[in-house]
Design an enzyme around this catalytic site. Structure first.
Site, PDB file in Angstrom:
ATOM      1  N   HIS A  41     -13.455   4.199   3.495  1.00  0.00           N
ATOM      2  CA  HIS A  41     -12.581   5.162   2.827  1.00  0.00           C
ATOM      3  C   HIS A  41     -13.415   6.291   2.228  1.00  0.00           C
ATOM      4  O   HIS A  41     -14.643   6.238   2.216  1.00  0.00           O
ATOM      5  CB  HIS A  41     -11.767   4.458   1.737  1.00  0.00           C
ATOM      6  CG  HIS A  41     -10.756   3.503   2.286  1.00  0.00           C
ATOM      7  ND1 HIS A  41     -10.565   2.235   1.802  1.00  0.00           N
ATOM      8  CD2 HIS A  41      -9.867   3.638   3.298  1.00  0.00           C
ATOM      9  CE1 HIS A  41      -9.616   1.629   2.486  1.00  0.00           C
ATOM     10  NE2 HIS A  41      -9.171   2.457   3.400  1.00  0.00           N
ATOM     11  N   SER A  43       0.850  -1.186   0.000  1.00  0.00           N
ATOM     12  CA  SER A  43       0.000   0.000   0.000  1.00  0.00           C
ATOM     13  C   SER A  43       0.889   1.241   0.000  1.00  0.00           C
ATOM     14  O   SER A  43       2.071   1.174   0.369  1.00  0.00           O
ATOM     15  CB  SER A  43      -0.889  -0.072   1.235  1.00  0.00           C
ATOM     16  OG  SER A  43      -1.013   1.172   1.837  1.00  0.00           O
ATOM     17  N   SER A  44       0.305   2.385  -0.353  1.00  0.00           N
ATOM     18  CA  SER A  44       1.103   3.619  -0.417  1.00  0.00           C
ATOM     19  C   SER A  44       1.555   4.084   0.970  1.00  0.00           C
ATOM     20  O   SER A  44       2.423   4.944   1.076  1.00  0.00           O
ATOM     21  CB  SER A  44       0.301   4.723  -1.097  1.00  0.00           C
ATOM     22  OG  SER A  44      -0.881   4.959  -0.375  1.00  0.00           O
ATOM     23  N   TYR A  75       1.025  -1.155  10.609  1.00  0.00           N
ATOM     24  CA  TYR A  75       0.576  -1.756   9.349  1.00  0.00           C
ATOM     25  C   TYR A  75       1.635  -1.560   8.266  1.00  0.00           C
ATOM     26  O   TYR A  75       2.000  -2.487   7.537  1.00  0.00           O
ATOM     27  CB  TYR A  75      -0.746  -1.080   8.956  1.00  0.00           C
ATOM     28  CG  TYR A  75      -1.349  -1.544   7.668  1.00  0.00           C
ATOM     29  CD1 TYR A  75      -2.040  -2.753   7.605  1.00  0.00           C
ATOM     30  CD2 TYR A  75      -1.266  -0.771   6.517  1.00  0.00           C
ATOM     31  CE1 TYR A  75      -2.617  -3.172   6.416  1.00  0.00           C
ATOM     32  CE2 TYR A  75      -1.840  -1.184   5.338  1.00  0.00           C
ATOM     33  CZ  TYR A  75      -2.511  -2.387   5.288  1.00  0.00           C
ATOM     34  OH  TYR A  75      -3.078  -2.798   4.109  1.00  0.00           O
ATOM     35  N   LYS A 106       3.939  -4.173   5.978  1.00  0.00           N
ATOM     36  CA  LYS A 106       3.971  -4.152   4.502  1.00  0.00           C
ATOM     37  C   LYS A 106       5.404  -4.013   3.995  1.00  0.00           C
ATOM     38  O   LYS A 106       5.786  -4.647   3.011  1.00  0.00           O
ATOM     39  CB  LYS A 106       3.109  -2.999   3.974  1.00  0.00           C
ATOM     40  CG  LYS A 106       1.626  -3.213   4.204  1.00  0.00           C
ATOM     41  CD  LYS A 106       1.123  -4.389   3.410  1.00  0.00           C
ATOM     42  CE  LYS A 106      -0.335  -4.669   3.574  1.00  0.00           C
ATOM     43  NZ  LYS A 106      -0.730  -5.956   2.994  1.00  0.00           N
TER      44      LYS A 106
HETATM   45  N1  LIG Z   1      -8.657  -1.118  -0.547  1.00  0.00           N
HETATM   46  C1  LIG Z   1      -7.706  -0.225  -0.795  1.00  0.00           C
HETATM   47  O1  LIG Z   1      -7.979   0.969  -1.020  1.00  0.00           O
HETATM   48  C2  LIG Z   1      -6.256  -0.664  -0.841  1.00  0.00           C
HETATM   49  C3  LIG Z   1      -5.339   0.293  -1.213  1.00  0.00           C
HETATM   50  C4  LIG Z   1      -4.010  -0.050  -1.258  1.00  0.00           C
HETATM   51  C5  LIG Z   1      -3.628  -1.345  -0.936  1.00  0.00           C
HETATM   52  N2  LIG Z   1      -4.542  -2.285  -0.588  1.00  0.00           N
HETATM   53  C6  LIG Z   1      -4.027  -3.631  -0.243  1.00  0.00           C
HETATM   54  O2  LIG Z   1      -4.703  -4.676  -0.858  1.00  0.00           O
HETATM   55  C7  LIG Z   1      -4.748  -5.814   0.014  1.00  0.00           C
HETATM   56  C8  LIG Z   1      -6.182  -6.289   0.143  1.00  0.00           C
HETATM   57  O3  LIG Z   1      -6.975  -5.208   0.599  1.00  0.00           O
HETATM   58  P1  LIG Z   1      -8.569  -5.204   0.463  1.00  0.00           P
HETATM   59  O4  LIG Z   1      -8.979  -3.789   0.379  1.00  0.00           O
HETATM   60  O5  LIG Z   1      -8.986  -6.176  -0.558  1.00  0.00           O
HETATM   61  O6  LIG Z   1      -8.967  -5.739   1.922  1.00  0.00           O
HETATM   62  P2  LIG Z   1     -10.301  -6.530   2.361  1.00  0.00           P
HETATM   63  O7  LIG Z   1     -11.426  -6.190   1.440  1.00  0.00           O
HETATM   64  O8  LIG Z   1     -10.463  -6.301   3.828  1.00  0.00           O
HETATM   65  O9  LIG Z   1      -9.898  -8.052   2.122  1.00  0.00           O
HETATM   66  C9  LIG Z   1      -8.922  -8.687   2.895  1.00  0.00           C
HETATM   67  C10 LIG Z   1      -9.169 -10.163   2.855  1.00  0.00           C
HETATM   68  O10 LIG Z   1      -8.206 -10.840   3.688  1.00  0.00           O
HETATM   69  C11 LIG Z   1      -8.898 -11.807   4.454  1.00  0.00           C
HETATM   70  N3  LIG Z   1      -8.206 -12.066   5.728  1.00  0.00           N
HETATM   71  C12 LIG Z   1      -7.949 -11.183   6.729  1.00  0.00           C
HETATM   72  N4  LIG Z   1      -7.354 -11.816   7.741  1.00  0.00           N
HETATM   73  C13 LIG Z   1      -7.234 -13.132   7.383  1.00  0.00           C
HETATM   74  C14 LIG Z   1      -6.700 -14.279   8.011  1.00  0.00           C
HETATM   75  N5  LIG Z   1      -6.146 -14.218   9.254  1.00  0.00           N
HETATM   76  N6  LIG Z   1      -6.749 -15.458   7.351  1.00  0.00           N
HETATM   77  C15 LIG Z   1      -7.310 -15.536   6.120  1.00  0.00           C
HETATM   78  N7  LIG Z   1      -7.823 -14.485   5.467  1.00  0.00           N
HETATM   79  C16 LIG Z   1      -7.788 -13.294   6.099  1.00  0.00           C
HETATM   80  C17 LIG Z   1     -10.251 -11.201   4.709  1.00  0.00           C
HETATM   81  O11 LIG Z   1     -11.186 -12.173   5.061  1.00  0.00           O
HETATM   82  P3  LIG Z   1     -12.267 -11.829   6.232  1.00  0.00           P
HETATM   83  O12 LIG Z   1     -12.939 -10.572   5.767  1.00  0.00           O
HETATM   84  O13 LIG Z   1     -13.131 -13.023   6.232  1.00  0.00           O
HETATM   85  O14 LIG Z   1     -11.462 -11.620   7.476  1.00  0.00           O
HETATM   86  C18 LIG Z   1     -10.551 -10.551   3.357  1.00  0.00           C
HETATM   87  O15 LIG Z   1     -11.127 -11.485   2.469  1.00  0.00           O
HETATM   88  C19 LIG Z   1      -4.132  -5.369   1.335  1.00  0.00           C
HETATM   89  O16 LIG Z   1      -2.810  -5.821   1.403  1.00  0.00           O
HETATM   90  C20 LIG Z   1      -4.156  -3.867   1.250  1.00  0.00           C
HETATM   91  O17 LIG Z   1      -3.068  -3.285   1.904  1.00  0.00           O
HETATM   92  C21 LIG Z   1      -5.857  -1.971  -0.533  1.00  0.00           C
END
Ligand SMILES: NC(=O)c1ccc[n+]([C@@H]2O[C@H](COP(=O)([O-])OP(=O)(O)OC[C@H]3O[C@@H](n4cnc5c(N)ncnc54)[C@H](OP(=O)(O)O)[C@@H]3O)[C@@H](O)[C@H]2O)c1
Length: 320
Positions: A184, A108-109, A137, A141
């Site tokens: 967000h 992430s940024s 966090y 990362k």
């Molecule tokens: N969304 C953004 O704007 C954004 C921006 C930059 C980077 N990112 C990066 O993209 C990645 C994914 O983000 P996202 O937005 O898709 O997040 P998300 O929608 O919260 O999805 C995260 C997933 O990880 C699963 N998870 C969490 N803890 C777990 C565990 N202990 N065991 C197995 N599964 C687990 C969650 O399942 P449960 O929900 O069932 O716990 C969920 O399916 C992250 O690394 C984040 O830093 C996201």
């Protein structure tokens, strides 16, 4: 490109993971492996070891993480650092032990220093203090990037592994979190304008001055970039990266003020009242903008403009 390769997408029910699965299926990949959090807790080393030993995937997209806004990061810093380090350590190490040759780590940024020059390029990593609210966090990362690099440096030649990292900017679109207090900026604005429209409210007040600039990327663009980076041959990937500076930014290439964003969301939702700003509330950094030059040089550019992306996001919000 072998469409029969076995690909494990960790976090496939999340916003990013589900978009990666959509993209892979659309490209014709047929052998995608997934597990829900309930089926496989990625913080559990033994369970992750058993999973990889049994499934032996060819590739891994690591999109599982514990994520949240400022409030969650501030309230649960121990969980944010522990869960993320455990998940990524388990997945990266067990992937290596089970013979996975290619892995993509999602960062992430927030890995960049609070005062990094704008636009933030990959070289800004580890050049200054992090934003305190999400430091635990961000440290996890950064460790994930360095873990991929260290495995490449030690085992790249001997085991033919190639573990890569991408750092997306702010994402939005289908699969987003529309929680009233913990979402967000784009989903929060969509919800607020929608509720104001339904209630016929004459005014929507936005926190802050409206002048900070932010960059946004539509989620399906992000997924396309992730798959694009995974599919690059090693010589091409290496041409834009260094062994110890191997991550790649993923942005849309432009940013907008919060005021411009609010106007755009209001228009998509069809809210016709007054949009005002409360400058007594905190603004955060004046600008956060990624330099996506590395990715652009590799041949990838975002396809979905903000207006189109907001329309798609709003349709998905309405269908919930
Ligand atoms: N969304 C953004 O704007 C954004 C921006 C930059 C980077 N990112 C990066 O993209 C990645 C994914 O983000 P996202 O937005 O898709 O997040 P998300 O929608 O919260 O999805 C995260 C997933 O990880 C699963 N998870 C969490 N803890 C777990 C565990 N202990 N065991 C197995 N599964 C687990 C969650 O399942 P449960 O929900 O069932 O716990 C969920 O399916 C992250 O690394 C984040 O830093 C996201």
């Amino acid at each position: 490109m072998n469409l029969n390769q076995k690909i494990y997408v960790a976090g496939h029910r999340g916003m990013v993971g589900s978009a990666i699965v959509r993209n892979l299926l659309a490209q014709g990949y047929t052998n995608i492996v997934t597990r829900t959090h309930a089926e496989l807790d990625l913080t559990n080393q033994q369970a992750v070891q058993t999973f990889f030993a049994k499934e032996k995937p060819d590739q891994v997209y690591l999109a599982a993480a514990k994520v949240g806004g400022i409030h969650a990061n501030n309230t649960y810093p121990a969980e944010f650092i522990y869960d993320n380090l455990m998940m990524q350590n388990n997945v990266i190490h067990q992937a290596f032990l089970s013979g996975v040759k290619k892995l993509l780590f999602l960062g992430s940024s927030c890995i960049y220093p609070q005062l990094a020059p704008q636009p933030m390029n990959e070289d800004a990593l580890l050049t200054g203090k992090l934003e305190p609210t999400n430091e635990p966090y961000a440290i996890a990362k950064i460790a994930g990037i360095k873990m991929c690099e260290s495995y490449n440096r030690q085992y790249g030649q001997s085991h033919g592994i190639d573990y890569r990292s991408v750092m997306p900017t702010n994402l939005y679109g289908p699969g987003d979190n529309y929680h009233p207090e913990n979402s967000h900026v784009i989903p929060a604005l969509i919800r607020r304008f929608y509720e104001a429209k339904v209630a016929n409210a004459p005014e929507v007040m936005i926190w802050g001055s409206g002048t900070p600039k932010r960059e946004f990327l539509y989620i399906d663009d992000m997924a396309a970039a992730a798959v694009f980076v995974m599919q690059l041959d090693k010589v091409t990937y290496d041409s834009q990266t260094e062994p110890m500076q191997s991550h790649i930014n993923v942005g849309s290439g432009g940013d907008v003020t919060i005021a411009e964003l609010a106007k755009a969301v209001g228009a998509v939702v069809g809210y016709h009242g007054v949009i005002s700003f409360d400058p007594t509330k905190p603004d955060g950094s004046p600008r956060k903008w990624m330099d996506s030059g590395r990715l652009n040089n590799l041949g990838w550019n975002a396809q979905v403009g903000l207006e189109q992306g907001l329309k798609e996001a709003y349709q998905e919000f309405l269908s919930r």
